[in-house]
Design an enzyme around this catalytic site. Structure first.
Site, short mmCIF file in Angstrom:
data_model
loop_
_atom_site.label_atom_id
_atom_site.label_comp_id
_atom_site.label_asym_id
_atom_site.label_seq_id
_atom_site.Cartn_x
_atom_site.Cartn_y
_atom_site.Cartn_z
N THR A 118 0.88 -1.18 0.00
CA THR A 118 0.00 0.00 0.00
C THR A 118 0.91 1.22 0.00
O THR A 118 1.68 1.43 0.95
CB THR A 118 -0.88 0.03 1.27
OG1 THR A 118 -1.61 -1.19 1.34
CG2 THR A 118 -1.84 1.21 1.21
N LYS B 66 -7.66 1.30 -2.65
CA LYS B 66 -7.14 0.79 -1.37
C LYS B 66 -7.19 1.88 -0.29
O LYS B 66 -7.56 1.63 0.86
CB LYS B 66 -5.70 0.29 -1.58
CG LYS B 66 -4.96 -0.10 -0.32
CD LYS B 66 -5.56 -1.30 0.37
CE LYS B 66 -4.86 -1.58 1.70
NZ LYS B 66 -5.54 -2.62 2.46
N LYS C 159 -0.06 5.40 8.45
CA LYS C 159 0.46 5.73 7.11
C LYS C 159 -0.68 5.79 6.09
O LYS C 159 -0.80 6.76 5.34
CB LYS C 159 1.47 4.65 6.67
CG LYS C 159 1.95 4.79 5.23
CD LYS C 159 2.51 3.48 4.67
CE LYS C 159 1.45 2.42 4.45
NZ LYS C 159 1.88 1.26 3.69
P1 NAD Z 1 5.92 -5.85 7.26
O1 NAD Z 1 6.63 -4.70 7.88
O2 NAD Z 1 5.61 -7.06 8.06
O3 NAD Z 1 6.71 -6.36 5.93
C1 NAD Z 1 7.43 -5.51 5.07
C2 NAD Z 1 8.75 -6.21 4.78
O4 NAD Z 1 9.48 -5.43 3.83
C3 NAD Z 1 9.64 -6.35 6.03
O5 NAD Z 1 9.95 -7.72 6.23
C4 NAD Z 1 10.87 -5.50 5.68
O6 NAD Z 1 12.06 -6.03 6.24
C5 NAD Z 1 10.86 -5.56 4.16
N1 NAD Z 1 11.60 -4.48 3.53
C6 NAD Z 1 11.57 -3.15 3.82
N2 NAD Z 1 12.38 -2.47 2.97
C7 NAD Z 1 12.93 -3.40 2.15
C8 NAD Z 1 13.84 -3.33 1.06
N3 NAD Z 1 14.37 -2.15 0.66
N4 NAD Z 1 14.18 -4.49 0.42
C9 NAD Z 1 13.67 -5.68 0.82
N5 NAD Z 1 12.81 -5.81 1.86
C10 NAD Z 1 12.44 -4.68 2.51
O7 NAD Z 1 4.58 -5.23 6.64
P2 NAD Z 1 3.29 -6.03 6.15
O8 NAD Z 1 2.30 -6.05 7.24
O9 NAD Z 1 3.72 -7.28 5.46
O10 NAD Z 1 2.75 -4.98 5.05
C11 NAD Z 1 3.36 -4.88 3.77
C12 NAD Z 1 2.50 -3.94 2.95
O11 NAD Z 1 1.15 -4.47 2.86
C13 NAD Z 1 2.35 -2.54 3.55
O12 NAD Z 1 2.38 -1.59 2.52
C14 NAD Z 1 1.00 -2.59 4.25
O13 NAD Z 1 0.41 -1.30 4.35
C15 NAD Z 1 0.22 -3.51 3.33
N6 NAD Z 1 -0.88 -4.26 3.95
C16 NAD Z 1 -0.72 -4.86 5.16
C17 NAD Z 1 -1.80 -5.58 5.70
C18 NAD Z 1 -1.68 -6.27 7.05
O14 NAD Z 1 -2.73 -6.72 7.57
N7 NAD Z 1 -0.50 -6.42 7.61
C19 NAD Z 1 -3.01 -5.67 5.01
C20 NAD Z 1 -3.12 -5.06 3.76
C21 NAD Z 1 -2.04 -4.36 3.24
#
Ligand code: NAD
Length: 295
Positions: free
Chosen positions: A93, A168, A243
C-alpha cells in the site's frame, strides 16, 4: 508463468509467497530482515542476497514493502536489470504518486506493470483469500491474474495505473474510521456495565455490523480470534494504519475533497503512534479510546 521474484517477505509477503510455492511456482525471495528470510526459506522459497538477484531472470517480480519510499528504492535497484517482458507487480500500500512513478520507471523499459494492493490481513494472506485491487492496463491485469487467483479470492480491475492504490486508500479510510467507531461503542457499553459479548452478539447481526466488529473485534475473548486475543501483536500495525490514513488525507487534499471523519481518524492514529504504540495492532486503538474516556 512459473518463475517469480518476491521482494518483501514480512507479515503479508511471507505467506503470499508461501502460497505461490505451495501452488508449484518457482519463487526466489529477498528481504532486508534475516528473520523474514528464514521464515520464507522454511516455506520453500529460494532466498537471494539482494533485490536485484531475486528479480533477475524472472517472469514476474512482486513487491510487498512498507511504503512508497521502499518501493522506489527497490525499483531503482531492479528495473534496469530484469529481463525483457518481466511483469512488475507491486502489492504494497503506497501513495498514488509513488505508484505512478513506479509504473513510469517500468514503462521506460517497456515492462508491463501493475499496482495490486490487497485487503484481508494476515489471515487472508495465509488462506489465499485476499482481495486484490488492480491498477494497470487490461492486458497486464490478465497476465498476472493466474498468480492473483492463487493468492486471493476477489480480483477487481479498478482502472489504469495507480487506480488500485486509490481504491485501497478509500477502503482503509473506512476501516480506520469504523475501528474507532467500534472501539467507542464497546468502551461506552463497558461504562454502561453491559457484557461486551452481548454487544457483539447484537451488533454483529444488526445494522452496526462491520468487519471491525464481526471479524476483528478489538476486545480479547469476544468474537472470532483476533490480535486482541494475542496482546495486540499485529496483524496490521497501527503505524501502517497511520500511514494509510495519511495517504487518504493527501489524496483528499489533492482533489479538494473534505473527509472530516477520515481526518479525525488520521489524527487519532497519529497520536497513538506518537505515544509509542505504533508497533501494536491497529485494533489496540481501543486503549487510546479508553484513555480518552477517563480524561
Ligand atoms: P511488514 O513490515 O511485516 O513487511 C514488510 C517487509 O518489507 C519487512 O519484512 C521488511 O524487512 C521488508 N523491507 C523493507 N524495505 C525493504 C527493502 N528495501 N528491500 C527488501 N525488503 C524490505 O509489513 P506487512 O504487514 O507485510 O505490510 C506490507 C504492505 O502491505 C504494507 O504496505 C502494508 O500497508 C500492506 N498491507 C498490510 C496488511 C496487514 O494486515 N499487515 C493488510 C493489507 C495491506
Amino acid at each position: 508463468m512459473t518463475t517469480v521474484g518476491f521482494i518483501g517477505l514480512g507479515n503479508m509477503g511471507g505467506p503470499m509467497a508461501g502460497n505461490l510455492v505451495a501452488a508449484g511456482l518457482d519463487v526466489t525471495g529477498h528481504d532486508v530482515a534475516e528473520g523474514a528470510c528464514a521464515a520464507a526459506r522454511a516455506k520453500g522459497l529460494a532466498i537471494a542476497d539482494s533485490a536485484t538477484a531475486a528479480a533477475a531472470d524472472r517472469e514476474v517480480v512482486i513487491t510487498m514493502l512498507p511504503d512508497g519510499a521502499a518501493l522506489l528504492e527497490v525499483y531503482r535497484s531492479i528495473v534496469a536489470d530484469v529481463r525483457a517482458n518481466t511483469i512488475l507487480m507491486d502489492c504494497s500500500t503506497v501513495d498514488i504518486a509513488s505508484a505512478r512513478q513506479a509504473h513510469d520507471m517500468a514503462a521506460e523499459r517497456n515492462l508491463p506493470s501493475v499496482d495490486a494492493p490487497v485487503s484481508g490481513g494476515i489471515a487472508g494472506a495465509e488462506a489465499g483469500t485476499l482481495t486484490f485491487m488492480v491498477g494497470s492496463d487490461p492486458p497486464a491485469c490478465e497476465a498476472v491474474r493466474p498468480l492473483l487467483d492463487i493468492m486471493g479470492r476477489t480480483i477487481v480491475h479498478c482502472g489504469g495505473p495507480g487506480c488500485g492504490q486509490a481504491v485501497k486508500i478509500c477502503n482503509n479510510m473506512i476501516l480506520g474510521v469504523s475501528m474507532i467507531g467500534v472501539c467507542e461503542a464497546l468502551v461506552l457499553a463497558e461504562k454502561l456495565e453491559i457484557d461486551p459479548a452481548r454487544v457483539f452478539d447484537v451488533v454483529s447481526t444488526s445494522s452496526g455490523s462491520c468487519w471491525s466488529m464481526n471479524d476483528y473485534c478489538p476486545l480479547p475473548g469476544v468474537g472470532p480470534e483476533s490480535p486482541a486475543d494475542h496482546d495486540y501483536v499485529p496483524g496490521f500495525a497501527a503505524a501502517l494504519m497511520s500511514k494509510d490514513l495519511g495517504l487518504s488525507q493527501r489524496a483528499a487534499a489533492s482533489v479538494d475533497v473534505a473527509t472530516p471523519m477520515g481526518a479525525k481518524a488520521a489524527a487519532v492514529y497519529e497520536t497513538m503512534v506518537a505515544s509509542g504504540r505504533g508497533h501494536l495492532d491497529f485494533s489496540a486503538v481501543i486503549r487510546h479510546v479508553r484513555a480518552l474516556v477517563r480524561e
